[in-house]
Design an enzyme around this catalytic site. Structure first.
Site, PDB file in Angstrom:
ATOM      1  N   TRP A 127       1.400 -29.877  11.910  1.00 40.40           N
ATOM      2  CA  TRP A 127       1.431 -29.374  12.847  1.00 40.40           C
ATOM      3  C   TRP A 127       1.759 -27.648  12.690  1.00 40.40           C
ATOM      4  O   TRP A 127       2.534 -27.396  12.078  1.00 40.40           O
ATOM      5  CB  TRP A 127       1.745 -30.212  13.944  1.00 40.40           C
ATOM      6  CG  TRP A 127       1.921 -29.436  15.444  1.00 40.40           C
ATOM      7  CD1 TRP A 127       0.972 -29.130  16.381  1.00 40.40           C
ATOM      8  CD2 TRP A 127       3.075 -28.852  16.785  1.00 40.40           C
ATOM      9  NE1 TRP A 127       1.344 -28.125  17.300  1.00 40.40           N
ATOM     10  CE2 TRP A 127       2.595 -28.384  17.429  1.00 40.40           C
ATOM     11  CE3 TRP A 127       4.981 -29.215  16.173  1.00 40.40           C
ATOM     12  CZ2 TRP A 127       3.974 -28.254  18.008  1.00 40.40           C
ATOM     13  CZ3 TRP A 127       5.402 -28.467  17.299  1.00 40.40           C
ATOM     14  CH2 TRP A 127       4.669 -27.972  18.255  1.00 40.40           C
ATOM     15  N   ASP A 208       8.125 -37.654  13.508  1.00 44.08           N
ATOM     16  CA  ASP A 208       7.397 -37.061  14.618  1.00 44.08           C
ATOM     17  C   ASP A 208       6.836 -37.852  15.485  1.00 44.08           C
ATOM     18  O   ASP A 208       5.317 -38.495  14.886  1.00 44.08           O
ATOM     19  CB  ASP A 208       7.055 -35.165  14.257  1.00 44.08           C
ATOM     20  CG  ASP A 208       6.792 -34.552  15.440  1.00 44.08           C
ATOM     21  OD1 ASP A 208       6.127 -34.795  16.442  1.00 44.08           O
ATOM     22  OD2 ASP A 208       6.299 -34.048  15.516  1.00 44.08           O
ATOM     23  N   ALA A 210       4.289 -37.659  18.662  1.00 39.84           N
ATOM     24  CA  ALA A 210       3.999 -37.970  19.589  1.00 39.84           C
ATOM     25  C   ALA A 210       2.283 -37.741  20.733  1.00 39.84           C
ATOM     26  O   ALA A 210       2.008 -37.939  21.532  1.00 39.84           O
ATOM     27  CB  ALA A 210       3.419 -35.966  19.827  1.00 39.84           C
ATOM     28  N   LYS A 243       1.517 -36.317  25.800  1.00 40.91           N
ATOM     29  CA  LYS A 243       0.494 -37.006  25.807  1.00 40.91           C
ATOM     30  C   LYS A 243      -0.151 -38.153  26.538  1.00 40.91           C
ATOM     31  O   LYS A 243      -0.940 -38.131  27.200  1.00 40.91           O
ATOM     32  CB  LYS A 243       0.109 -36.678  23.935  1.00 40.91           C
ATOM     33  CG  LYS A 243       0.742 -35.835  23.347  1.00 40.91           C
ATOM     34  CD  LYS A 243      -0.004 -33.963  23.280  1.00 40.91           C
ATOM     35  CE  LYS A 243      -0.058 -33.619  23.063  1.00 40.91           C
ATOM     36  NZ  LYS A 243       0.744 -32.373  22.186  1.00 40.91           N
TER      37      LYS A 243
HETATM   38  C1  LMR Z   1      -1.987 -29.127  19.517  1.00 36.95           C
HETATM   39  O1  LMR Z   1      -1.194 -29.392  18.432  1.00 36.95           O
HETATM   40  O2  LMR Z   1      -2.462 -28.529  20.004  1.00 36.95           O
HETATM   41  C2  LMR Z   1      -0.399 -30.168  20.517  1.00 36.95           C
HETATM   42  O3  LMR Z   1       0.759 -30.288  19.928  1.00 36.95           O
HETATM   43  C3  LMR Z   1      -0.052 -28.650  21.724  1.00 36.95           C
HETATM   44  C4  LMR Z   1       0.321 -27.476  21.179  1.00 36.95           C
HETATM   45  O4  LMR Z   1       1.620 -27.565  21.251  1.00 36.95           O
HETATM   46  O5  LMR Z   1       0.135 -26.645  19.637  1.00 36.95           O
END
Ligand code: LMR
Length: 394
Positions: A127, A208, A210, A243
């Site tokens: 991410w 992590d 999520a 989520k």
């Molecule tokens: C994403 O990866 O799109 C989500 O976790 C939203 C974000 O805050 O980036």
């Protein structure tokens, strides 16, 4: 003094969200930011959340501060949801945070307090905000191989080889389930091998999580986190309720510090509370309270679980439809990995140029690394996407 400020790099996911809004075309498809949308393109407030809010509105008598780590009942309920009884409760320190990102940030800060020289091993790719926060905090990120573009699966041998380089004092960041951005995940045997390697090297895992409930189900998605937490001397777990409870803007998350030595819990708990105080004092309460009410009320919990399961199944059905459509159009199984991936995202595995072509020629928005939010599709837009992928020459 502010004239000295330099403009900061835009977050690529959030920049894409804005570009989509600004596109005047009506036949556009948003596969960008990780927000669930139903077949009508709506991100609904879940039924159990609405019911809990209604009850809270009737019953809540004060908005006075709760505690620096948030309400212990929220921590208890989330610990049961994620870890069940895989780790004794007295071995877990936990603090509410503003969303999963808040938990990630606090986890990095706790690591830095404990060892300013810690290196954080992150999957390639991960991410983008993981990297951005680490850079902002002046912490070193070390990439480990993760995704194999040629198969659409995990490059497990590459991952294991790179993780050999993590040492005691380092941290290995792992996605508990539904890897973001790729959608490719480890199997149970591979998780066990990673745990054994961590125990050999002495590196501390940070998980992590999520998207619990978006992959193979609430229990199955938590299994790797439970395996890790019960088998390593210590670990950190950053959890998000954005989520799976659909409460994105309420900013609801939890950071857990788990130690096999229950004697460490008081110090860990004090550190989490201290870090909350330094960064924002008390964590937000509204979302955490809703989650606690839902998890502790059998009727609300059952309704939440059934709606979450509908969400999960709808994304699976879209995956299968997309893989099937691409199979039909290309006459090959090249895109079969899309049905194997789990969670909200899949990485298509194409170049930024072709991602750009999909945007310009077809009004299809995905992140530049070809991450697609599967929940941005519906039964009618899947064939449109499949046709565009083929026409663009992906
Ligand atoms: C994403 O990866 O799109 C989500 O976790 C939203 C974000 O805050 O980036």
């Amino acid at each position: 003094m502010f004239e000295t400020l330099k403009s900061q790099p835009a977050d690529k996911i959030l920049a894409l969200m804005q570009a989509f809004r600004d596109d005047p075309r009506t036949a556009k498809i948003d596969l960008g930011v990780g927000v669930y949308r139903n077949a009508e393109g709506v991100t609904p407030v879940m039924r159990a959340v609405k019911a809990a809010e209604h009850r809270l509105w009737q019953e809540q008598t004060t908005k006075a501060y709760v505690g620096l780590a948030g309400d212990p009942a929220f921590a208890d309920a989330m610990i049961r949801l994620i870890l069940n009884n895989s780790v004794p409760r007295e071995n877990i320190a936990a603090a509410a945070t503003p969303g999963g990102t808040g938990a990630v940030r606090q986890a990095f800060e706790m690591i830095r307090l404990a060892n300013p020289d810690a290196r954080i091993f992150v999957s390639d790719p991960t991410w983008p905000n993981h990297l951005s926060i680490l850079q902002y905090l002046g912490m070193e990120a070390v990439a480990y191989r993760y995704f194999d573009d040629s198969t659409g699966g995990v490059d497990f041998d590459g991952m294991m080889a790179d993780l050999q380089g993590a040492k005691k004092g380092d941290v290995v960041l792992l996605h508990g389930c539904c890897h973001n951005p790729t959608g490719a995940n480890l199997n149970t045997v591979e998780w066990q091998a990673v745990i054994d390697l961590l125990n050999d090297t002495g590196a501390v895992p940070m998980i992590d999580i999520a998207y619990q409930g978006f992959g193979d189900g609430l229990e199955a998605d938590a299994q790797p986190t439970r395996m890790v937490a019960s088998q390593v001397p210590e670990c950190l777990i950053a959890a998000s309720c954005s989520k799976n409870f659909g409460i994105y803007r309420e900013r609801t998350g939890l950071l857990m510090a788990v130690s096999q030595d229950a004697g460490a819990t008081a110090m860990n708990q004090g550190t989490l509370a201290f870090l909350n105080r330094q960064n924002y004092s008390f964590p937000p309460d509204h979302g955490a309270r809703l989650v606690t009410m839902i998890l502790n009320d059998s009727a609300l919990r059952a309704d939440w679980m059934s709606e979450l399961e509908e969400v999960r199944r709808s994304m699976l059905a879209l995956r299968e439809q997309l893989a099937g459509e691409l199979q039909r159009l290309t006459g090959s199984d090249r895109f079969g990995f899309l049905a194997q991936h789990r969670g909200m995202f899949s990485r298509l595995g194409t170049t930024p140029e072709l991602v750009e072509k999909l945007r310009v020629d077809h009004g299809i928005y995905m992140v530049g690394d070809s991450r697609m939010n599967i929940a941005g599709l519906n039964r009618d837009t899947v064939p449109v996407l499949a046709r565009a992928i083929v026409d663009a020459g992906v």
